[in-house]
Design an enzyme around this catalytic site. Structure first.
Site, PDB file in Angstrom:
ATOM      1  N   ASP A 231       0.634  -0.609  -0.007  1.00 13.29           N
ATOM      2  CA  ASP A 231       0.068   0.155   0.006  1.00 13.29           C
ATOM      3  C   ASP A 231       0.926   1.175  -0.037  1.00 13.29           C
ATOM      4  O   ASP A 231       1.849   1.199   0.562  1.00 13.29           O
ATOM      5  CB  ASP A 231      -1.103  -0.329   1.444  1.00 13.29           C
ATOM      6  CG  ASP A 231      -2.223   1.032   0.757  1.00 13.29           C
ATOM      7  OD1 ASP A 231      -2.061   2.025   0.104  1.00 13.29           O
ATOM      8  OD2 ASP A 231      -3.345   0.601   1.549  1.00 13.29           O
TER       9      ASP A 231
HETATM   10  C1  BGC Z   1      -5.040   3.336   0.427  1.00 16.64           C
HETATM   11  C2  BGC Z   1      -5.012   2.024  -0.728  1.00 16.64           C
HETATM   12  C3  BGC Z   1      -4.773   2.744  -2.890  1.00 16.64           C
HETATM   13  C4  BGC Z   1      -3.192   3.653  -2.443  1.00 16.64           C
HETATM   14  C5  BGC Z   1      -3.422   4.467  -3.774  1.00 16.64           C
HETATM   15  C6  BGC Z   1      -3.702   4.728  -0.348  1.00 16.64           C
HETATM   16  O1  BGC Z   1      -3.663   5.209   0.761  1.00 16.64           O
HETATM   17  O2  BGC Z   1      -5.202   2.157   1.006  1.00 16.64           O
HETATM   18  O3  BGC Z   1      -6.314   1.588  -0.875  1.00 16.64           O
HETATM   19  O4  BGC Z   1      -5.222   1.691  -4.052  1.00 16.64           O
HETATM   20  O5  BGC Z   1      -3.782   4.239  -1.627  1.00 16.64           O
HETATM   21  O6  BGC Z   1      -4.346   5.408  -3.541  1.00 16.64           O
END
Ligand code: BGC
Length: 756
Positions: A231
């Protein structure tokens, strides 16, 4: 085209390989031009494209291209329609091809442990089986267009509070049964090309460096073959991540972490072969996209908007209806609440879509010439009551034949990044609903929310229609449902407790910021409410229709089952009403063997049937040994004791219509090692130790310690004595036998027998 990736990797320098393991910027992977490794883009996800061409961020703050917002997972899960979700996935996959996106960041398969998790709207269910099936369907659809998916957030990320550092502490059983099963089903059935690990720790180890999760379970047990990405910003110790099975760091650390990989290889603490493997995993997915570009793909926003409407109509759940719905043509309706003109249809954060178009229920009613008035009543974005608006709303309701109140949660309440503080609706909305109900009993409440709310007025409302966060077509879908152009066919993918205090995680959510202890263990959602016999407002699986369904003739392909077998459960379902409708046939399994710590029943199958009035169809569902099993920590495997299992089929978890029984026999043996604490009861129920113990007990009876009826002053029929003997551990036998039994000798003898 078959590419020789190993050959390609052998031409890469150590620095190039380390560099390949992190993003070039927020959304792109790196290129190695001299070797023909192209730059590819990934993008959120999960229910529409958030492709940022300009300024990038991971919280949905900066602008992205105009795209189509489909219903969020809270809604799609309520469709219980895997075919629909696969179709939605196909639409998203085609959009990605048209927009040159190699991976769509979704679906999100975390379990709804608490109604308060700020991101519940992006998650499917409180049930792992339903979660897994829905995630698998979306993945299959997207990947059919040669686009990768990134199932996230792996794993045990069930709250937003301190999500980047907090440790989710839980038993291995709860981990496997509740929090991993959804991922497991989707990995095995749909083979996602990538997985996104979560920010949090699991039992003290960050997901991004958790070998147990990333390698032992994901790859070795489930056979995952793609790449694992972090993530955004989830790396802690980069080299440890490579060792654990983490391939790609996103968004990339401007070379800082790449240098740590290089250093670790050079100083010998990281085996270069592990780095090569990570690079191979990443390149495999990059080229599976590059080698399968689909020039025929189009992003047709108008056509996809129509699809969004159709999907939203399949997802809505009719929670209450005294017969007022569907509304009749010509009935004068007072629409109240700002969501009638500004529907709430998506949550905040990284899934936030810049919509090509939004339809409101008010616009649809206008376009169709319905006799409808609109009064604001309360604002869509805050909890603020204007007495004049309240009075106008009440007056309009009084004058009309019916009132339809468009209620829900304001945007700021449900978002990535923080949790809800409570389960209440804004007080201004509850007040307007209560006051309208006083003057107009024919009141429908339409809900727009991503997670359960407390509904103190629910018993008085004539109907309650849950639209969830239904995407940009939600208004038109709602219009069709209210007026019977579509028949509600969604079912709850989560329980609605009366109060947040009833939820099993209530005392342990969200923890102290460092740790969150999953004390409720496997008793999540309906598994808890049923075991506690705690009434809920609306049960898991609940949902009404404008028609009715009758169940009959349950049959099993066999009443017996062994470890490798499966049994087909068939049941006939008839539409007994006057309009076409869809029924979700739900199959639950109940362990009837007195096994401790098992839920009353668990969902193990479902199918959605479309039925014309009077039509009968047969639902066929299959169960296997896994469907009967729980995760046995001592065995380190799934286990179902031999015995009887009830197969329960019906309309909802609280509305079972048909039942049958399967007799199961397993050859699996539980580990059994005898110590001083092992009880007579345990020894008596094991075939290898029972003869020895029965002999000792016979001697004890001869010596006066008996369970006969003469020796039964309390008149319990010897029961009391039996129970006491069963609970006696070996270490205490010496005392009861006047020293005749020597504990150490007996333990050694019994362990010898077990080994034979
Ligand atoms: C989120 C993810 C997301 C990623 C990219 C993170 O803050 O938890 O679900 O895909 O950001 O935007």
């Amino acid at each position: 085209m078959e590419r020789d990736l190993k050959q390609l990797i052998s031409q890469m320098t150590l620095e190039e390989k380390a560099g390949m393991c992190s993003g070039q910027d927020f959304w792109h992977l790196k290129t190695v031009e001299r070797l023909g490794i192209p730059k590819v883009m990934v993008s959120d996800g999960p229910h529409g494209l958030r492709k940022q061409d300009g300024d990038a961020d991971h919280l949905g703050i900066n602008q992205s291209i105009q795209a189509v917002c489909f219903p969020a997972a809270c809604a799609t899960a309520s469709s219980w329609d895997t075919e629909m979700l696969e179709q939605m996935g196909k639409t998203l996959g085609e959009e990605c091809q048209a927009e040159n996106l190699s991976v769509l960041l979704g679906p999100a398969a975390n379990i709804k442990r608490s109604p308060l998790c700020g991101r519940n709207f992006e998650y499917f269910s409180e049930d792992p089986y339903l979660t897994g099936k829905m995630a698998a369907a979306e993945i299959k659809g997207v990947q059919s267009w040669d686009i990768g998916t990134s199932m996230k957030h792996y794993a045990v990320n069930n709250q937003e509070y301190n999500r980047m550092s907090c440790s989710s502490n839980l038993s291995d059983r709860a981990l496997r049964e509740i929090y991993l099963t959804g991922f497991e089903i989707a990995v095995k059935e749909a083979r996602p090309k990538t997985i996104m690990c979560s920010y949090n720790k699991i039992n003290g180890t960050y997901a991004s460096e958790n070998k147990y999760l990333l390698t032992d379970i994901l790859r070795d047990e489930w056979g995952f073959e793609g790449y694992v990405m972090t993530d955004w910003g989830a790396v802690s110790d980069r080299a440890e991540g490579i060792r654990a099975g983490l391939d790609l760091e996103m968004p990339g650390s401007n070379g800082v972490n790449d240098a740590k990989i290089v250093e670790a290889v050079k100083n010998g603490s990281l085996d270069e072969a592990l780095l090569d493997k990570a690079v191979e995993n990443i390149l495999k997915v990059i080229f599976s996209y590059i080698d399968h570009r689909r020039p025929e793909a189009k992003f047709d926003r108008d056509a996809d908007h129509e699809k969004a409407i159709n999907y939203a109509a399949e997802c809505a759940v009719l929670l209450e209806n005294n017969g007022l719905l569907p509304l009749k043509q010509g009935q004068k309706a007072a629409y109240i609440g700002e969501y009638a003109v500004k529907p709430r249809f998506q949550g905040g954060g990284s899934s936030h879509i810049n919509c090509s178009k939004v339809t409101s229920a008010w616009e649809s009613a206008q376009a169709k010439g319905r006799p409808v008035t609109y009064t604001k009543g309360f604002p869509a974005d805050r909890d603020e009551l204007d007495p004049q608006e309240l009075a106008a709303a009440v007056a309009s309701a009084k004058e009309a034949d019916v009132a339809v109140i468009f209620a829900g949660l304001p945007d700021v309440i449900e978002s990535e990044g923080y949790d809800r503080k409570n389960m209440a609706m804004p007080a201004c909305q509850n007040k307007v609903i209560e006051e309208v109900l006083k003057v107009q009993p024919n009141t429908v409440v339409v809900l727009h929310n991503g997670s359960p709310v407390e509904t103190p007025w629910a018993d008085k409302a004539a109907a309650v229609l849950e639209m969830y966060l239904g995407g940009q077509g939600v208004g038109e879908a709602c219009d069709r449902l209210l007026y019977g152009e579509a028949n509600p066919c969604g079912r709850l993918a989560e329980s609605f407790p009366y109060r947040v205090q009833d939820n099993p995680s209530y005392l342990n959510f969200p923890g102290d910021g460092k740790d969150v202890n999953y004390q409720e263990d496997i008793f999540v959602g309906y598994r808890y409410y049923e075991a506690k016999e705690l009434p809920v407002r609306w049960a898991f699986g609940h949902g009404l229709s404008y028609t009715s369904f009758a169940y009959g003739n349950l049959r099993l392909s066999s009443g017996k089952m062994g470890d490798g077998d499966s049994v087909t459960v068939s049941v006939d379902v008839t539409n007994t009403g006057t309009v076409p409708g869809k029924e979700v046939v739900q199959l639950y399994v109940a362990d009837k063997n007195g096994t401790p710590q098992r839920p009353v029943k668990e969902l193990k199958g479902f199918v959605k049937l479309a039925l014309q009035p009077g039509e009968t169809k047969t639902a066929e569902l299959t169960i296997d040994a896994r469907a009967l099993s729980y995760y046995h920590e001592g065995l380190g495997d799934w286990y179902a004791p031999s015995g009887n299992y009830e197969v329960l089929v019906g309309h909802a978890s609280d509305d079972i219509r048909q039942a049958g029984t399967v007799a199961f026999t397993t050859a699996k043996e539980l580990p059994f090692s005898i110590t001083g604490a092992t009880t007579m009861g345990e020894l008596m129920s094991h075939p290898k130790t029972a003869p020895v113990i029965n002999g000792i007990l016979a001697k004890m009876a001869e010596n006066g310690l008996s369970s006969s009826e003469e020796d039964d002053p309390l008149g319990t029929g010897g029961e009391m004595m039996k129970v006491m003997i069963q609970g006696t551990p070996i270490k205490s036998l010496a005392g009861f036998t006047g020293g005749a039994v020597k504990a150490e000798e007996l333990i050694a003898e019994l362990n010898r027998r077990l080994e034979k």
